[in-house]
Design an enzyme around this catalytic site. Sequence first.
Site, mmCIF file in Angstrom:
data_model
loop_
_atom_site.group_PDB
_atom_site.id
_atom_site.type_symbol
_atom_site.label_atom_id
_atom_site.label_comp_id
_atom_site.label_asym_id
_atom_site.label_seq_id
_atom_site.Cartn_x
_atom_site.Cartn_y
_atom_site.Cartn_z
ATOM 1 N N GLU A 1 0.744 15.740 14.410
ATOM 2 C CA GLU A 1 -0.081 16.719 15.133
ATOM 3 C C GLU A 1 0.178 16.665 16.636
ATOM 4 O O GLU A 1 0.051 15.602 17.266
ATOM 5 C CB GLU A 1 -1.565 16.456 14.843
ATOM 6 C CG GLU A 1 -2.438 17.574 15.391
ATOM 7 C CD GLU A 1 -3.884 17.524 14.906
ATOM 8 O OE1 GLU A 1 -4.188 16.820 13.922
ATOM 9 O OE2 GLU A 1 -4.711 18.201 15.540
ATOM 10 N N LYS B 1 -13.072 13.750 12.252
ATOM 11 C CA LYS B 1 -11.647 14.032 11.995
ATOM 12 C C LYS B 1 -10.846 13.765 13.274
ATOM 13 O O LYS B 1 -9.752 13.217 13.241
ATOM 14 C CB LYS B 1 -11.469 15.478 11.530
ATOM 15 C CG LYS B 1 -10.069 15.801 11.016
ATOM 16 C CD LYS B 1 -9.106 16.247 12.101
ATOM 17 C CE LYS B 1 -7.717 16.543 11.558
ATOM 18 N NZ LYS B 1 -6.736 16.825 12.620
ATOM 19 N N ASP C 1 -3.079 1.160 5.028
ATOM 20 C CA ASP C 1 -3.516 2.151 4.045
ATOM 21 C C ASP C 1 -4.544 3.081 4.696
ATOM 22 O O ASP C 1 -5.713 2.721 4.833
ATOM 23 C CB ASP C 1 -4.116 1.375 2.857
ATOM 24 C CG ASP C 1 -4.569 2.264 1.716
ATOM 25 O OD1 ASP C 1 -4.800 3.462 1.953
ATOM 26 O OD2 ASP C 1 -4.705 1.744 0.599
ATOM 27 N N HIS D 1 -4.048 22.353 23.292
ATOM 28 C CA HIS D 1 -3.422 22.212 21.987
ATOM 29 C C HIS D 1 -2.329 23.261 21.794
ATOM 30 O O HIS D 1 -1.201 22.954 21.442
ATOM 31 C CB HIS D 1 -4.500 22.382 20.915
ATOM 32 C CG HIS D 1 -4.090 21.925 19.563
ATOM 33 N ND1 HIS D 1 -4.105 20.607 19.208
ATOM 34 C CD2 HIS D 1 -3.636 22.598 18.506
ATOM 35 C CE1 HIS D 1 -3.692 20.498 17.967
ATOM 36 N NE2 HIS D 1 -3.388 21.697 17.515
HETATM 37 P P1 NAD Z 1 -1.347 -8.681 -0.447
HETATM 38 O O1 NAD Z 1 -1.934 -9.132 -1.724
HETATM 39 O O2 NAD Z 1 0.033 -8.149 -0.462
HETATM 40 O O3 NAD Z 1 -1.402 -9.843 0.642
HETATM 41 C C1 NAD Z 1 -2.554 -10.615 0.852
HETATM 42 C C2 NAD Z 1 -2.258 -12.045 0.480
HETATM 43 O O4 NAD Z 1 -1.393 -12.612 1.458
HETATM 44 C C3 NAD Z 1 -3.496 -12.913 0.496
HETATM 45 O O5 NAD Z 1 -4.161 -12.804 -0.735
HETATM 46 C C4 NAD Z 1 -2.922 -14.294 0.777
HETATM 47 O O6 NAD Z 1 -2.582 -14.948 -0.422
HETATM 48 C C5 NAD Z 1 -1.624 -14.014 1.538
HETATM 49 N N1 NAD Z 1 -1.702 -14.388 2.976
HETATM 50 C C6 NAD Z 1 -0.736 -15.000 3.687
HETATM 51 N N2 NAD Z 1 -1.114 -15.179 4.961
HETATM 52 C C7 NAD Z 1 -2.348 -14.663 5.088
HETATM 53 C C8 NAD Z 1 -3.276 -14.524 6.198
HETATM 54 N N3 NAD Z 1 -3.013 -14.990 7.422
HETATM 55 N N4 NAD Z 1 -4.451 -13.866 5.967
HETATM 56 C C9 NAD Z 1 -4.742 -13.398 4.748
HETATM 57 N N5 NAD Z 1 -3.912 -13.523 3.665
HETATM 58 C C10 NAD Z 1 -2.724 -14.129 3.843
HETATM 59 O O7 NAD Z 1 -2.202 -7.588 0.277
HETATM 60 P P2 NAD Z 1 -3.703 -7.178 0.239
HETATM 61 O O8 NAD Z 1 -4.134 -7.105 1.662
HETATM 62 O O9 NAD Z 1 -4.538 -8.002 -0.679
HETATM 63 O O10 NAD Z 1 -3.573 -5.682 -0.362
HETATM 64 C C11 NAD Z 1 -3.285 -4.587 0.459
HETATM 65 C C12 NAD Z 1 -2.672 -3.446 -0.333
HETATM 66 O O11 NAD Z 1 -3.454 -3.107 -1.467
HETATM 67 C C13 NAD Z 1 -2.610 -2.195 0.496
HETATM 68 O O12 NAD Z 1 -1.283 -1.805 0.572
HETATM 69 C C14 NAD Z 1 -3.427 -1.155 -0.287
HETATM 70 O O13 NAD Z 1 -2.800 0.096 -0.230
HETATM 71 C C15 NAD Z 1 -3.434 -1.692 -1.673
HETATM 72 N N6 NAD Z 1 -4.580 -1.320 -2.531
HETATM 73 C C16 NAD Z 1 -5.690 -0.696 -2.063
HETATM 74 C C17 NAD Z 1 -6.749 -0.397 -2.915
HETATM 75 C C18 NAD Z 1 -7.999 0.248 -2.329
HETATM 76 O O14 NAD Z 1 -8.095 0.409 -1.118
HETATM 77 N N7 NAD Z 1 -8.970 0.647 -3.131
HETATM 78 C C19 NAD Z 1 -6.685 -0.787 -4.240
HETATM 79 C C20 NAD Z 1 -5.537 -1.431 -4.710
HETATM 80 C C21 NAD Z 1 -4.498 -1.727 -3.845
#
Ligand code: NAD
Length: 419
Positions: free
Chosen positions: A82, A260, A276, A374
């Site tokens: 945008e 928005k 996300d 804009h």
């Molecule tokens: P992930 O599981 O890939 O990574 C998180 C993991 O990284 C932690 O569980 C931990 O084991 C590890 N880790 C290493 N260093 C860390 C630190 N300093 N702090 C925290 N954890 C650390 O990612 P996630 O964040 O659990 O999931 C994110 C993804 O899930 C996004 O891409 C999203 O799109 C997707 N998702 C979203 C939904 C929703 O929003 N409803 C549902 C399902 C999946």
Amino acid sequence: MTNKSSKVSGFYKLDLDKRLDFVKDFADLTKEELDIFSKGLDFEIADRMIENVIGSFEIPIGIAVNFQINGKDKIIPMATEESSVVAAASNAAKIARLKGGFTAECSDPIMIGQIQLLNIKDIAGAAEKILDHKKQLLELANAQDKVLVSFGGGAKDIEVRILDSPIGKMLVTHIHVDVRDAMGANAVNTMCEALAPMLEELTGGHVRLKILSNLANKRIVRAKAVFDKDKIGGDKAVDAFLESYTLASIDPYRAATHNKGIMNGIDSLIIATGNDFRAIESGAHAYATKNGQYSSLTKYYKDQDGNLVGEIELPIALGIVGGASNIHPKAKVCKKILGIKTANDLAEIVASLGLAQNFAAVFALSTVGIQKGHMSLHAKNIAVMAGATGEQIDRVAEQMKSENKIKLDRAKEILAEIK
Ligand code: NAD
């Protein structure tokens, strides 16, 4: 990173190489890191990210300048299609820095997971039993993610909610998980699934849903800035701004558009860091109903000197590890440009950017109207749509602007005259 100044005038006038030089110098990027911006996403990387990949879809990435957040100068990569969004954010940041820039703060990064239990005979007794076994449930949850626990995160608390529904009463267990620097969806979902059998055993019910909630109202970020009264046009301009804002505070029709505008800024940074944006969007809009009616995520008022004070508050489910943030090459460089060490550092920049974007939009609306700025930036896009190329783009755009007629049919006429 040393704290170099993010204040630049006329950044937009620099050619691409000069802009890149500035970013390289500001964020101490290597040549390889800088070169990533001129490349598309590798097929192999894209193919690992989603299914049925046929390529990648590019949107522009710009740099918002002038930001000062919690005393530190920041430049902000923004991925958006945008026009005028990046310019508006930079402008708002320039005004905010006159009064010290943005101050921002975050809660602990607590995400909520939900486990839905159905067909329970004694629902109050079941709820009590779950709470009696809180310690064991938390231990089981934490056994799922030793890495997270080793960083000081993990499951911290359990809550139960009894809900009436058209299909009868249900018991919804909430697990509160400190996800540290992750967005947390995978971590929380894994814990929810692991707790399901134990919850069924404790309650005699059966589990249907087990997944995180995007209403992340325990993971909140707040930012604040003061906008100098004289810089924005004096008392009358502040009053006009507050009148405009008031409509967003009382009317969902206006609040939706107002919010928005906030998300114009927030999403662009969320995308640039591989986060996300649907999670952030759903959380933000759900949170906007927290007082019973959909309302503004920002609030504005005057300070004792008549300056305009802006504040923003929203849930912030984002990460600097996990998801695409550690996979997408541009997202990795964007995180370096931001100079962030934790997910909370990123959240504070996100909230400041959202506030800047909102201030800029409401300020434009309450003074000259949004279309002037804009459409003027949009003129070049219209010229391209009309078929202009190279130098013709600027000539057609300039002519349309001088006539105050930024329309596709006029662009085509001017182009025909030039040719
Ligand atoms: P992930 O599981 O890939 O990574 C998180 C993991 O990284 C932690 O569980 C931990 O084991 C590890 N880790 C290493 N260093 C860390 C630190 N300093 N702090 C925290 N954890 C650390 O990612 P996630 O964040 O659990 O999931 C994110 C993804 O899930 C996004 O891409 C999203 O799109 C997707 N998702 C979203 C939904 C929703 O929003 N409803 C549902 C399902 C999946």
